[in-house]
Write a protein that holds these residues in place. Sequence first.
Motif, PDB file in Angstrom:
ATOM      1  N   ALA A 133       4.004  -9.937 -18.670  1.00  0.00           N
ATOM      2  CA  ALA A 133       4.006  -9.639 -17.240  1.00  0.00           C
ATOM      3  C   ALA A 133       3.177  -8.378 -17.051  1.00  0.00           C
ATOM      4  N   LEU A 134       2.514  -8.302 -15.897  1.00  0.00           N
ATOM      5  CA  LEU A 134       1.657  -7.142 -15.657  1.00  0.00           C
ATOM      6  C   LEU A 134       2.416  -6.158 -14.770  1.00  0.00           C
ATOM      7  N   GLY A 135       2.719  -4.990 -15.313  1.00  0.00           N
ATOM      8  CA  GLY A 135       3.496  -3.999 -14.571  1.00  0.00           C
ATOM      9  C   GLY A 135       2.653  -2.804 -14.184  1.00  0.00           C
ATOM     10  N   PHE A 136       1.808  -3.002 -13.232  1.00  0.00           N
ATOM     11  CA  PHE A 136       0.930  -1.927 -12.758  1.00  0.00           C
ATOM     12  C   PHE A 136       1.380  -1.420 -11.388  1.00  0.00           C
ATOM     13  N   THR A 137       1.377  -2.332 -10.413  1.00  0.00           N
ATOM     14  CA  THR A 137       1.595  -1.957  -9.017  1.00  0.00           C
ATOM     15  C   THR A 137       2.996  -1.389  -8.791  1.00  0.00           C
ATOM     16  N   GLU A 138       3.071  -0.420  -7.860  1.00  0.00           N
ATOM     17  CA  GLU A 138       4.367   0.139  -7.461  1.00  0.00           C
ATOM     18  C   GLU A 138       4.441   0.142  -5.940  1.00  0.00           C
ATOM     19  N   ALA A 141       1.961   2.606  -4.924  1.00  0.00           N
ATOM     20  CA  ALA A 141       0.681   2.643  -5.647  1.00  0.00           C
ATOM     21  C   ALA A 141       0.172   1.225  -5.856  1.00  0.00           C
ATOM     22  N   GLY A 142      -0.780   0.852  -5.028  1.00  0.00           N
ATOM     23  CA  GLY A 142      -1.373  -0.478  -5.131  1.00  0.00           C
ATOM     24  C   GLY A 142      -2.840  -0.365  -5.474  1.00  0.00           C
ATOM     25  N   ALA A 143      -3.670  -0.455  -4.433  1.00  0.00           N
ATOM     26  CA  ALA A 143      -5.110  -0.259  -4.651  1.00  0.00           C
ATOM     27  C   ALA A 143      -5.349   1.102  -5.305  1.00  0.00           C
ATOM     28  N   ASP A 144      -4.585   2.066  -4.874  1.00  0.00           N
ATOM     29  CA  ASP A 144      -4.694   3.419  -5.448  1.00  0.00           C
ATOM     30  C   ASP A 144      -3.720   3.535  -6.609  1.00  0.00           C
ATOM     31  N   MET A 166       6.179  -3.243  -8.551  1.00  0.00           N
ATOM     32  CA  MET A 166       6.133  -4.269  -7.502  1.00  0.00           C
ATOM     33  C   MET A 166       5.273  -5.436  -7.947  1.00  0.00           C
ATOM     34  N   TYR A 167       5.571  -6.607  -7.422  1.00  0.00           N
ATOM     35  CA  TYR A 167       4.739  -7.807  -7.631  1.00  0.00           C
ATOM     36  C   TYR A 167       4.481  -8.077  -9.109  1.00  0.00           C
ATOM     37  N   THR A 168       5.497  -7.914  -9.907  1.00  0.00           N
ATOM     38  CA  THR A 168       5.380  -8.216 -11.339  1.00  0.00           C
ATOM     39  C   THR A 168       5.539  -9.728 -11.476  1.00  0.00           C
ATOM     40  N   SER A 169       4.424 -10.415 -11.348  1.00  0.00           N
ATOM     41  CA  SER A 169       4.470 -11.853 -11.076  1.00  0.00           C
ATOM     42  C   SER A 169       5.218 -12.681 -12.095  1.00  0.00           C
ATOM     43  N   SER A 170       4.980 -12.471 -13.368  1.00  0.00           N
ATOM     44  CA  SER A 170       5.606 -13.373 -14.330  1.00  0.00           C
ATOM     45  C   SER A 170       6.812 -12.746 -15.015  1.00  0.00           C
ATOM     46  N   PHE A 384      -7.110 -15.206   0.925  1.00  0.00           N
ATOM     47  CA  PHE A 384      -7.475 -13.796   1.112  1.00  0.00           C
ATOM     48  C   PHE A 384      -6.834 -12.895   0.060  1.00  0.00           C
ATOM     49  N   GLN A 385      -5.702 -13.357  -0.538  1.00  0.00           N
ATOM     50  CA  GLN A 385      -5.033 -12.517  -1.547  1.00  0.00           C
ATOM     51  C   GLN A 385      -5.951 -12.221  -2.716  1.00  0.00           C
ATOM     52  N   SER A 386      -6.851 -13.167  -2.980  1.00  0.00           N
ATOM     53  CA  SER A 386      -7.759 -12.994  -4.091  1.00  0.00           C
ATOM     54  C   SER A 386      -8.674 -11.781  -3.894  1.00  0.00           C
ATOM     55  N   GLY A 387      -8.856 -11.388  -2.636  1.00  0.00           N
ATOM     56  CA  GLY A 387      -9.670 -10.207  -2.342  1.00  0.00           C
ATOM     57  C   GLY A 387      -8.872  -8.914  -2.331  1.00  0.00           C
ATOM     58  N   ILE A 388      -7.584  -9.011  -2.607  1.00  0.00           N
ATOM     59  CA  ILE A 388      -6.736  -7.815  -2.613  1.00  0.00           C
ATOM     60  C   ILE A 388      -6.311  -7.486  -4.048  1.00  0.00           C
ATOM     61  N   ASN A 389      -5.999  -8.543  -4.800  1.00  0.00           N
ATOM     62  CA  ASN A 389      -5.485  -8.361  -6.147  1.00  0.00           C
ATOM     63  C   ASN A 389      -6.569  -7.970  -7.137  1.00  0.00           C
ATOM     64  N   HIS A 390      -6.131  -7.345  -8.232  1.00  0.00           N
ATOM     65  CA  HIS A 390      -7.049  -6.998  -9.332  1.00  0.00           C
ATOM     66  C   HIS A 390      -8.258  -6.227  -8.835  1.00  0.00           C
ATOM     67  N   GLY A 391      -8.033  -5.349  -7.917  1.00  0.00           N
ATOM     68  CA  GLY A 391      -9.154  -4.591  -7.358  1.00  0.00           C
ATOM     69  C   GLY A 391      -9.528  -5.183  -6.017  1.00  0.00           C
ATOM     70  N   SER A 392      -9.184  -4.489  -4.929  1.00  0.00           N
ATOM     71  CA  SER A 392      -9.446  -5.054  -3.604  1.00  0.00           C
ATOM     72  C   SER A 392     -10.936  -4.983  -3.308  1.00  0.00           C
ATOM     73  N   VAL A 393     -11.372  -5.829  -2.388  1.00  0.00           N
ATOM     74  CA  VAL A 393     -12.818  -5.865  -2.095  1.00  0.00           C
ATOM     75  C   VAL A 393     -13.317  -4.526  -1.563  1.00  0.00           C
ATOM     76  N   GLN A 394     -12.441  -3.797  -0.889  1.00  0.00           N
ATOM     77  CA  GLN A 394     -12.876  -2.481  -0.404  1.00  0.00           C
ATOM     78  C   GLN A 394     -13.118  -1.537  -1.582  1.00  0.00           C
ATOM     79  N   VAL A 395     -12.144  -1.516  -2.481  1.00  0.00           N
ATOM     80  CA  VAL A 395     -12.271  -0.622  -3.628  1.00  0.00           C
ATOM     81  C   VAL A 395     -13.427  -1.082  -4.527  1.00  0.00           C
TER      82      VAL A 395
ATOM     83  N   PHE B 275     -20.122   8.217   3.489  1.00  0.00           N
ATOM     84  CA  PHE B 275     -19.246   7.450   4.397  1.00  0.00           C
ATOM     85  C   PHE B 275     -19.043   6.048   3.831  1.00  0.00           C
ATOM     86  N   GLN B 276     -17.778   5.617   3.873  1.00  0.00           N
ATOM     87  CA  GLN B 276     -17.486   4.326   3.257  1.00  0.00           C
ATOM     88  C   GLN B 276     -18.234   3.176   3.946  1.00  0.00           C
ATOM     89  N   SER B 277     -18.399   3.261   5.248  1.00  0.00           N
ATOM     90  CA  SER B 277     -19.067   2.139   5.919  1.00  0.00           C
ATOM     91  C   SER B 277     -20.510   2.007   5.457  1.00  0.00           C
TER      92      SER B 277
HETATM   93  C1  LIG Z   1       0.915 -12.751  -5.254  1.00  0.00           C
HETATM   94  C2  LIG Z   1       0.681 -11.441  -5.857  1.00  0.00           C
HETATM   95  C3  LIG Z   1       0.775 -11.272  -7.221  1.00  0.00           C
HETATM   96  C4  LIG Z   1       0.583 -10.029  -7.793  1.00  0.00           C
HETATM   97  N1  LIG Z   1       0.760  -9.894  -9.135  1.00  0.00           N
HETATM   98  C5  LIG Z   1       0.746  -8.666  -9.669  1.00  0.00           C
HETATM   99  C6  LIG Z   1       1.132  -8.463 -11.001  1.00  0.00           C
HETATM  100  O1  LIG Z   1       1.429  -9.414 -11.713  1.00  0.00           O
HETATM  101  N2  LIG Z   1       1.162  -7.214 -11.484  1.00  0.00           N
HETATM  102  C7  LIG Z   1       0.809  -6.127 -10.723  1.00  0.00           C
HETATM  103  O2  LIG Z   1       0.830  -5.018 -11.230  1.00  0.00           O
HETATM  104  N3  LIG Z   1       0.440  -6.269  -9.439  1.00  0.00           N
HETATM  105  C8  LIG Z   1       0.425  -7.514  -8.898  1.00  0.00           C
HETATM  106  N4  LIG Z   1       0.099  -7.672  -7.577  1.00  0.00           N
HETATM  107  C9  LIG Z   1      -0.209  -6.484  -6.796  1.00  0.00           C
HETATM  108  C10 LIG Z   1      -1.622  -6.367  -6.300  1.00  0.00           C
HETATM  109  O3  LIG Z   1      -2.473  -6.022  -7.339  1.00  0.00           O
HETATM  110  C11 LIG Z   1      -1.602  -5.351  -5.171  1.00  0.00           C
HETATM  111  O4  LIG Z   1      -1.095  -6.016  -4.051  1.00  0.00           O
HETATM  112  C12 LIG Z   1      -2.926  -4.760  -4.879  1.00  0.00           C
HETATM  113  O5  LIG Z   1      -3.275  -3.871  -5.878  1.00  0.00           O
HETATM  114  C13 LIG Z   1      -2.942  -4.036  -3.524  1.00  0.00           C
HETATM  115  O6  LIG Z   1      -1.913  -3.096  -3.465  1.00  0.00           O
HETATM  116  P1  LIG Z   1      -0.967  -2.978  -2.175  1.00  0.00           P
HETATM  117  O7  LIG Z   1      -0.401  -4.315  -1.926  1.00  0.00           O
HETATM  118  O8  LIG Z   1      -0.047  -1.859  -2.401  1.00  0.00           O
HETATM  119  O9  LIG Z   1      -1.951  -2.640  -1.006  1.00  0.00           O
HETATM  120  P2  LIG Z   1      -2.507  -1.193  -0.607  1.00  0.00           P
HETATM  121  O10 LIG Z   1      -2.948  -0.453  -1.799  1.00  0.00           O
HETATM  122  O11 LIG Z   1      -1.533  -0.517   0.297  1.00  0.00           O
HETATM  123  O12 LIG Z   1      -3.766  -1.609   0.217  1.00  0.00           O
HETATM  124  C14 LIG Z   1      -3.686  -2.071   1.565  1.00  0.00           C
HETATM  125  C15 LIG Z   1      -5.080  -2.249   2.108  1.00  0.00           C
HETATM  126  O13 LIG Z   1      -5.761  -1.006   2.114  1.00  0.00           O
HETATM  127  C16 LIG Z   1      -7.006  -1.123   1.504  1.00  0.00           C
HETATM  128  N5  LIG Z   1      -7.409   0.114   0.842  1.00  0.00           N
HETATM  129  C17 LIG Z   1      -6.763   0.785  -0.118  1.00  0.00           C
HETATM  130  N6  LIG Z   1      -7.500   1.834  -0.525  1.00  0.00           N
HETATM  131  C18 LIG Z   1      -8.638   1.820   0.184  1.00  0.00           C
HETATM  132  C19 LIG Z   1      -9.803   2.631   0.211  1.00  0.00           C
HETATM  133  N7  LIG Z   1      -9.982   3.656  -0.596  1.00  0.00           N
HETATM  134  N8  LIG Z   1     -10.785   2.297   1.081  1.00  0.00           N
HETATM  135  C20 LIG Z   1     -10.645   1.226   1.902  1.00  0.00           C
HETATM  136  N9  LIG Z   1      -9.582   0.447   1.926  1.00  0.00           N
HETATM  137  C21 LIG Z   1      -8.585   0.720   1.058  1.00  0.00           C
HETATM  138  C22 LIG Z   1      -6.830  -2.230   0.493  1.00  0.00           C
HETATM  139  O14 LIG Z   1      -8.082  -2.798   0.130  1.00  0.00           O
HETATM  140  C23 LIG Z   1      -5.937  -3.176   1.250  1.00  0.00           C
HETATM  141  O15 LIG Z   1      -6.728  -4.006   2.067  1.00  0.00           O
HETATM  142  C24 LIG Z   1       0.280  -8.917  -6.984  1.00  0.00           C
HETATM  143  C25 LIG Z   1       0.152  -9.080  -5.609  1.00  0.00           C
HETATM  144  C26 LIG Z   1       0.376 -10.315  -5.041  1.00  0.00           C
HETATM  145  C27 LIG Z   1       0.278 -10.449  -3.576  1.00  0.00           C
END
Ligand SMILES: Cc1cc2nc3c(=O)[nH]c(=O)nc-3n(C[C@H](O)[C@H](O)[C@H](O)COP(=O)(O)OP(=O)(O)OC[C@H]3O[C@@H](n4cnc5c(N)ncnc54)[C@H](O)[C@@H]3O)c2cc1C
Lengths: 410, 391
Positions: A133-138, A141-144, A166-170, A384-395, B275-277
Amino acid sequence: MDTAPREKIEMDFGYSPEQEALRDEVRQFIDDYVTDEVQDEIENWGEGGRGPLVRELYKIIAERKWVGITWPKEYGGQEGNRLDQYIVEEEFSRVGISVGGAGSGAPAILAAGTDEQKKEFLPGLLKGEITLALGFTEPQAGADLAGLQCRAVKDGDDFVINGQKMYTSSAHYASHIYLMARTDPDAPRHRGISIFLIPMDTPGITVRPLWTIQSDPRAPSKTTYGQQRTNETFFEDVRVPRSCMLGEENQGWYVGAMGLNLDRVGASRYLISVRRDEDIINYIKETEFDGDSPAQDPAVRDKLAELWIEAQVCRLMTMRSMSLVNRDVNFTYEGSAEKVWAPEHGVRTTETITQILGPYAQLLHGSDEAIEDGLFAHNVMGAFQSGINHGSVQVMRDQVARRGLGMPRG
Amino acid sequence: MDVLLSEEEQMVKNLAREFLEAECTPALVREMELDELGYPPSLWQQMANLGWFGMALPETHEGQGLPLTYLGIILEEVGRAIAPVPFHSTMVAALTIVSDGSEEQKREVLPKVAAGELILTWAFTERNPKYLPETIHTEAKKDGGDYVITGAKLFVDNFNVAEKCLVVCRTSPESSSSKGISLFMVDTLSQGITHTPLVTIAKDKQSKVTFDQVRVPAANMIGELDQGWPIVENMLDRGTALLCAQMVGAARKDAELGIEYAKGRVAFGRPIGSFQSIQHMCADMTIWVDGGQMLTFEALWKMDQGLPASIEVSQAKSFCNEKCEAAVRSSQVIHGGIGFMMEFDLHLWFRRVSAWSMRMGTSFEHRARIAQMLIDQPGRVRLGMPLTPVA
Ligand SMILES: Cc1cc2nc3c(=O)[nH]c(=O)nc-3n(C[C@H](O)[C@H](O)[C@H](O)COP(=O)(O)OP(=O)(O)OC[C@H]3O[C@@H](n4cnc5c(N)ncnc54)[C@H](O)[C@@H]3O)c2cc1C
């Protein structure tokens, strides 16, 4: 006349005859072994992980040496070509079986593990006996991710862990958790983090389900982010020996990044972004609504061709990553670029499909009149989740700009 | 599979870049916009000496027989430098003679092309700018040992300096067995030809050319009578892919100019590049140009391998049309007002990439071609697997 083949002096967009043969072999295997019962199990295996039939099958796949092809021989690999692994993964991914990936854990263990750790984990990961299981997100602490707070405090030869992931999928079926925790709260954010590999049955770990919007009804297995369930995982005075640490103390950020980078590219990442392109084209080719076919609508045709081109770019970006990995070259921005383009493409396709099928695209799995068992409807909820997980498209865009283009931080 | 440049390709690319950076400055580009010929003969000769024109020609005719990807790399660099030379049109015609010309024609044309002694062009488009056989009305009528050509062509590249032009003509009405098209190599100074320069965004040399009873020996026909359409299709595909290479090179340079400008230009107390944009625009520009580049080189590689490549060509051109344009437009946006000023160089790239996006097939045309292959034939499609063309 002597027709010696020209020496290879140019880029190469094709597979070698050996690789074509490998692909045929895997396809034949899939024809023979992925029976209707297996497919049924994949489709109906609720909460994640592998069912008994797939687990059995996975052992045979591992015996064929189709998992961990690039790994060192002493840990069960073949020191083979990354592209061979890609071919195998692509074929199996298409029938819903994930091989070879083992998430970001295995690459990190390969890169940073001690010999004991490699022996302990790699062969088991290969056979599917160990899952991480991947235990990264809290919660905070998500994208950051570097803001993570889960603490691991040294106590003699042990570490004691407290915190929440959080979101420790498996986590509800995995044998271990691949955990990022803070070992030095006084160091700069990135320099006080370590990684641990911890058995899930260690006392003090509890797992609580989090149900996704795909949980009722459940999504067809091919859906992009169709998973029903993920989890929160709590750590309360979890005591682990130091030998659970992967890599050096306080170097966890760099160890983790190594794995994540590789986890952002490859067959399954590619396929989750492009398979709906194939699905919608194959669907409308054989469909008409009361004599009227979307396949003959010029607007639809133009849009589908556009998406098809975009999907080729996804494919080529994947090939670029594979080429870099094969040459042992590190990504500067290429993995991040791919992780922007492909997920956003997947969303564009998914949303285009809704405008091709109109009201039918609402119908979920199990509904009367649902198209492709509700696949397209469920994809709307997941793509759209694919653009948030494992590094969001913004980051990821930040990384392209800063690491790739050398632009200044804000 | 290794889609990155080979060591040899990288070397060729670096040398081309160094040469052009030294020899083809924005000042020269500006000068040529006002020049009557539109190209500097000395630069042209230097390029010939570097072996660029013979690169993709066969060794049997003074060429080097290198893969088409090499020519693509050179054209990419020529695009990067927006070098004002009749390179693209010469290569499009020369490669058509390589693939479909008679031995006689090859001997006459190819060594001179390789030496930089012969500039070529080609003429397809008439009133309706689509790349379809039914748009061709320019007629070639048999008269003894000659053909007599009458009609008008538009958007002919470098006609003012080309010595020979491949002219796409109608020799029969379209029938079930052929499209009734034949291809002729015509001396541009032949009696009965007049040409009018067109004024374009790129300030390059394009002409409207009229043929009034122009007499051409039958030996100048390329390929068989009435069987010219497949030859022309290949010519257009090659030309399109090579134009994409040029676009990608120019768009890359233009994007780089935008990125560098963003690092230095200060607003609200900090570089706009922080700037991020703006950063995200720059990331997207990079992703787009990368995508166009990979699509282009996959098409060139497939052609070189003798594989069907029409789909790949259309993928590349449609994508480049929209994404290279978006990249150079974004770069203009990043530059604010200054990019709009004549004295600032950025527009030299912007105007050319824009113009090239309008030539050799619009996005809609290319996507229609793709849609046909994707949708109108039976069987399932799968990414990464060839789509067999519909008859
Ligand atoms: C179905 C599912 C399975 C997952 N499985 C796992 C797992 O197995 N293990 C695990 O560790 N994690 C898992 N995740 C967590 C996932 O990696 C996080 O959801 C993701 O890292 C985003 O974190 P957050 O949800 O806290 O969003 P946030 O970090 O709060 O981000 C919210 C929004 O803000 C944006 N944002 C953040 N920083 C910036 C910036 N600097 N500039 C511009 N925009 C920004 C983001 O791009 C996003 O759109 C899972 C998530 C889901 C939904």
